[in-house]
Design an enzyme around this catalytic site. Structure first.
Site: not given
Ligand code: NAP
Length: 294
Positions: A131, A134-135
């Site tokens: 993701c 997200c990261d």
């Protein structure tokens, strides 16, 4: 005894629904087959969930789990095998028990498809991510590889091209499933290099990723990368007898109700555009609001 609602799945969606149900004085049982917190627990850091500038996924999952527990949600670690019955009269069979309930909420999530490399799991959280939203921020001015040629791969590669110093887009063929306009946008980025007709063969580095080997037309290419974003689709955990789309995601209406009256689906297992922690929590809220009204 008959529960008002049984929630299947203890990720963010299921936990949120359980909290809302309990606060509405419903008799609720939450069933989770493995770890509470859902997919987020593998995220080393979460920075897009309101209220927390920076928190590990495991910690956030635990906080929400404790919140559900402390407000009195009954929680059991059992694998649900079958949902049987009709509205207001369902039987849930698990590996250990049978439970009766009036309504069911499926919150079983989805899992990112893996390539099946021998050491793939070891690198999750050590440079391997599923993701970009997200990261991605952990790869500021670093080099990353995105694997896949669908909408998610192309969108993630665009997102990462604004953060990382270099992005390799590695795809197993030279045709793409993604939208043409997004693909053109990605092609216009100067720090993006396409490596096509290529398959990721090996991930290297200890403990963090620092190299990958890619097989392009039978020839090995070695690339120095700090991160690998695996975007080769997701597999919804939707094994119940409700209507699903061609990818296996459960189809719901705007109230989150599935093709079976009284059975709701929320979070990543549901057919929808945006799969984030915030939308998973929102799905739970909407389903409960509908259950309370009916
Ligand atoms: P997807 O469309 O199924 O694409 C998966 C990609 O991974 C494909 O390029 C596929 O290659 C590749 N792939 C699959 N298995 C592989 C393997 N074993 N080895 C190497 N490559 C592999 O999945 P997605 O990109 O996650 O998208 C999921 C759904 O969400 C899609 O319906 C997508 O349209 C939708 N979505 C839409 C938008 C948007 O409209 N903006 C944004 C995000 C997601 P092949 O092409 O060769 O099969």
């Amino acid at each position: 005894m008959k529960y008002d609602v049984i929630v299947i799945g203890g990720g963010i969606a299921g936990l949120t629904a359980s909290i809302y149900l309990k606060r509405a004085s419903k008799n609720v049982l939450l069933l989770e087959e493995s770890t509470f917190g859902g997919q987020i627990i593998t995220a080393s850091s979460v920075e897009n969930y309101p209220g927390f500038e920076h928190i590990s996924g495991a910690e956030l999952g635990m906080i929400i789990y404790n919140q559900a527990k402390n407000c009195g949600v009954e929680i059991k670690q059992e694998k649900v095998l079958e949902i049987d019955g009709v509205d207001n009269n369902f039987t849930i069979s698990t590996n250990d028990n049978k439970y009766e309930c009036k309504k069911v909420i499926i919150a079983t999530g989805a899992k990112p498809r893996r390539l099946g490399l021998p050491n793939e799991e070891e690198y999750v959280g050590k440079g391997l991510s599923f993701c970009a939203t997200c990261d991605g921020n952990f790869f500021k001015n670093r080099v990353v590889a995105v694997i896949g040629g669908g909408n998610v791969a192309i969108d993630d590669a665009i997102y990462l091209s604004n953060i990382a110093s270099k992005v390799y887009l590695i795809h197993r063929r030279d045709g793409f499933r993604s939208e043409e306009s997004q693909l053109e946008l990605l092609k216009s980025k100067e720090n993006v290099e396409f490596i096509l007709n290529a398959n990721l063969k090996e991930i290297k580095g200890s403990p963090m990723i620092n190299k990958i080997i890619v097989d392009q037309n039978g020839k090995d290419i070695e690339l120095d990368v700090n991160g690998v974003f695996m975007c080769i689709g997701r597999i919804p955990n939707a094994t119940f007898d409700v209507k699903v789309d061609e990818q296996g995601y459960i189809i719901t209406d705007d109230t989150m109700e599935t093709s079976i009256k009284g059975v709701y689906a929320i979070g990543d297992v549901r057919q929808k555009e945006v799969r984030q922690l915030t939308t998973a929590a929102a799905d739970g809220t909407i389903a409960v609001s509908s259950i309370i009204k009916n």
